[in-house]
Design an enzyme around this catalytic site. Structure first.
Site: not given
Ligand code: XIL
Length: 370
Positions: A159, A200, A235, A264, A266
């Site tokens: 990020e 990422n 996401h 990641e 969802d």
């Molecule tokens: C999130 C986790 O799932 C949570 O448990 C934590 O509180 C915050 O981070 N992008 C990412 C992940 O790269 O590491 C994040 O994970 C979600 C967004």
């Protein structure tokens, strides 16, 4: 002794056979989960929390091992956990994860070496540039070299971009200048030479951020430093999955000679007024934002199944470019989206429900491979 009639034996034998057949059917359908179905396409991963790494729930563990062949730590390798003080590291849970991945032959993706969120408090307080540089170098060297040869890949930088594609004004940019990304990859390569190295981000399928991501990658490549892939976090939101932008991005990153991963994934079903996954962004709590606290209508689950199905059709179309698709969690009960961006909601973004049962989306993804 009283004589037992034949038909009682026959009935008992029938039920024994039926029960043992149906349980072996359950086992075989469990063993032939997503990882088997997509075996020749790409890895199927899940983010694991501490309870899952420690195998606290046998049913959940069996589910993980039947469905996934890749794992990412949800939190335990982030700097605030693995490097809580200047001269102190805590490898307890990460070491367990490494052992778990080796024992079960899972490809382990380390997440993440350099990220502005979930930094330990001491790192934020460092004033001097040379001290911050030492923290940066020590962190990468210590963590990456510990797992060298034991880990498949690292999200080296997470990020680093704004939505418009410019570099995020993070503590790393402020203290180290724009070359810190190339430097992170250089250090990671040295500390862990046989590990794949990735950049990422979320929303890096969107045109402006994608352009910034391409520029970032080209800069690392031009410096002669190895970068192996780009992770698109994924996401996404029900009914709003940006299929066109995702496809364009898979092609664009592949053009750079990179592996592409969805890291990641969802698909959330609850309302929110922004896109992306900035963990610092929040919305005020309000009952209207939590409509499915008592249960979710089947129509929503069907819509989610269609979104997932269309997404995987796209991934299969580009399976020569995609090496892994990782879900951000195993079941809905575990999902971070129950707590973000609004605390205390009941969200339903994954393939398994709170009882660890497959949802309609799971069946659609299996159906694609029948
Ligand atoms: C999130 C986790 O799932 C949570 O448990 C934590 O509180 C915050 O981070 N992008 C990412 C992940 O790269 O590491 C994040 O994970 C979600 C967004």
């Amino acid at each position: 002794m009283q004589k037992i009639p034949h038909f009682i034996f026959a009935t008992a034998a029938f039920w024994l056979i039926t029960i043992s057949c149906s349980s072996s059917k359950t086992n075989s359908s469990i063993n032939n989960g997503l990882k088997e179905a997509y075996h020749s396409d790409f890895l199927i991963g899940a983010a694991l929390n501490t309870g899952q790494i420690e195998e606290r729930n046998a049913q959940s563990n069996a589910l993980i091992l039947s469905q996934f062949n890749a794992v990412t730590p949800e939190n335990c390798m982030k700097a605030e956990h693995i490097h809580p003080a200047w001269d102190r590291y805590d490898f307890t849970i990460p070491d367990k994860l490494v052992a778990y991945s080796q024992k079960n032959k899972l490809k382990l993706n380390g997440h993440t070496l350099i990220w502005h969120s979930q930094l330990p408090a001491f790192a934020r307080r460092i004033q001097r540039v040379d001290s911050f540089k030492t923290f940066f170098e020590n962190h990468i060297n210590t963590v990456a070299s510990r797992y060298s040869g034991k880990i498949f890949s690292w999200d080296v930088v997470n990020e680093a971009l704004n939505e418009d594609g410019t570099l995020r004004n993070s503590i790393f940019l402020q203290k180290l200048g724009p070359d810190y990304i190339t430097e992170a990859f250089r250090l990671a390569e040295k500390a862990s030479p046989n590990t794949e190295l990735y950049y990422n981000d979320y929303n890096n399928e969107q045109p402006k951020k994608r352009a910034g991501c391409i520029e970032l990658v080209k800069k690392v490549q031009a410096a002669g430093v190895r970068i192996d892939g780009v992770g698109i976090q994924g996401h996404w939101h029900l009914g709003k999955v940006p299929f066109k932008e995702i496809e364009e991005s898979i092609l664009a990153y592949h053009e750079l000679g990179l592996k592409v991963m969805i890291t990641e994934l969802d698909i959330e079903v609850l309302p929110r007024n922004f896109q992306g996954a900035d963990v610092a962004q929040r919305m005020a709590s309000d009952p209207s934002l939590n409509p499915y606290a008592q249960g979710i209508p089947d129509s929503i689950l069907q819509q989610q199944a269609t979104d997932y199905e269309n997404l995987f059709k796209l991934f299969l179309k580009h399976k020569d470019k995609i090496t892994r698709v990782t879900f951000w969690g195993v079941d809905d009960g575990q999902s971070w989206l129950n707590g973000w961006p609004v605390p205390g909601r009941t969200n339903y973004p994954l393939l398994f429900d709170r009882q660890l049962q497959p949802k309609p989306a799971y069946h659609k993804l299996m159906g694609l491979k029948k």
